[in-house]
Design a protein around this motif. Sequence first.
Motif, short mmCIF file in Angstrom:
data_model
loop_
_atom_site.label_atom_id
_atom_site.label_comp_id
_atom_site.label_asym_id
_atom_site.label_seq_id
_atom_site.Cartn_x
_atom_site.Cartn_y
_atom_site.Cartn_z
N GLU A 173 37.70 28.90 41.07
CA GLU A 173 37.72 28.65 42.50
C GLU A 173 39.00 27.97 42.97
O GLU A 173 39.35 28.03 44.13
CB GLU A 173 36.49 27.84 42.94
CG GLU A 173 36.25 26.57 42.17
CD GLU A 173 35.51 26.74 40.85
OE1 GLU A 173 35.61 25.82 40.04
OE2 GLU A 173 34.86 27.76 40.62
N GLY B 219 41.87 28.97 42.12
CA GLY B 219 42.89 30.01 42.22
C GLY B 219 43.94 29.92 41.14
O GLY B 219 44.96 30.59 41.20
N SER C 271 42.92 36.72 43.83
CA SER C 271 41.98 36.41 44.91
C SER C 271 41.59 37.68 45.65
O SER C 271 42.16 38.75 45.43
CB SER C 271 42.61 35.41 45.89
OG SER C 271 43.52 36.07 46.74
N THR C 272 40.66 37.53 46.57
CA THR C 272 40.19 38.66 47.36
C THR C 272 41.27 39.15 48.33
O THR C 272 41.09 40.19 48.96
CB THR C 272 38.93 38.30 48.15
OG1 THR C 272 39.19 37.12 48.92
CG2 THR C 272 37.76 38.03 47.22
N THR C 273 42.38 38.44 48.44
CA THR C 273 43.49 38.91 49.28
C THR C 273 44.50 39.71 48.46
O THR C 273 45.41 40.31 49.03
CB THR C 273 44.22 37.74 49.96
OG1 THR C 273 44.75 36.88 48.95
CG2 THR C 273 43.27 36.95 50.86
N ASP C 274 44.35 39.72 47.12
CA ASP C 274 45.26 40.47 46.25
C ASP C 274 44.78 41.90 46.07
O ASP C 274 43.57 42.16 46.03
CB ASP C 274 45.35 39.81 44.87
CG ASP C 274 45.94 38.42 44.91
OD1 ASP C 274 46.80 38.17 45.77
OD2 ASP C 274 45.54 37.59 44.07
N THR D 136 40.97 43.02 45.30
CA THR D 136 40.17 42.47 44.20
C THR D 136 38.81 42.05 44.74
O THR D 136 38.73 41.42 45.80
CB THR D 136 40.88 41.25 43.58
OG1 THR D 136 42.15 41.67 43.06
CG2 THR D 136 40.06 40.62 42.49
N VAL E 171 35.22 39.88 43.89
CA VAL E 171 34.79 38.75 43.07
C VAL E 171 33.27 38.69 43.09
O VAL E 171 32.63 39.21 44.00
CB VAL E 171 35.40 37.42 43.56
CG1 VAL E 171 36.91 37.45 43.47
CG2 VAL E 171 34.96 37.10 44.97
N THR F 232 36.25 33.06 46.03
CA THR F 232 37.43 33.78 46.49
C THR F 232 38.33 34.27 45.37
O THR F 232 39.31 34.96 45.62
CB THR F 232 38.27 32.89 47.42
OG1 THR F 232 38.67 31.72 46.70
CG2 THR F 232 37.50 32.50 48.67
N HIS F 233 38.05 33.89 44.11
CA HIS F 233 38.91 34.26 43.00
C HIS F 233 38.10 34.82 41.83
O HIS F 233 36.91 34.55 41.70
CB HIS F 233 39.71 33.04 42.50
CG HIS F 233 40.73 32.59 43.47
ND1 HIS F 233 40.44 31.75 44.52
CD2 HIS F 233 42.05 32.87 43.56
CE1 HIS F 233 41.53 31.53 45.22
NE2 HIS F 233 42.53 32.20 44.66
#
Length: 180
Positions: free
Chosen positions: A12, A14, A36-39, A49, A51, A55-56
């Motif tokens: 968590e 990151g 992370s979910t932004t990658d 991505t 999860v 978020t990671h």
Amino acid sequence: TFTNWLADPGFESGTTTNWVNMPPWTWSGATFAAPSTTDFVYGSTTKRTTVHGGTHAFKIWGYFQPYATTVGAMQTFPCAPGSTWAASGWAATQTPDNMTSTDTSYIEVQFLDSNTNLAGPAADNTSATMTSASPVDTWSQFQVVDPIGGDTNLVAPGGTAFVRFLIRAYQPGTYPGGSC
């Protein structure tokens, strides 16, 4: 009572700061990351991505070598003989960077003596493995079990001084690609 000994078990933060490479592979750098979910999933410019929670996630892959390797990340803690431990985790392999060929990934618990050698014949416990035949883009839970009795309560054998939790990945001699 239940105690979570792992530092940053859900990644968590990151980062993978509390996780270290499994010896002897420290010479080649880390084989893991915390996307992370932004990658984007490696190899994609549109798929992010996913999860299991938060978020990671923890991503692990093999080394790009012409020989077989079993790499991993681990955390190690002091442990007394007779103490009881358990471990489980959620894993997925995501397209287009999903596992291929004979890659495998699994969770492992090792009981070690004071010299960090396996402490007895029942000192190495693993979960089921994720393989290229596992469902893609699906989170599955992996529980570590005692290989002798199949129990999920792992008892440290005599001579134990440490317990080690590992996330492992096996790569065959020719790197087929993919990660978990």
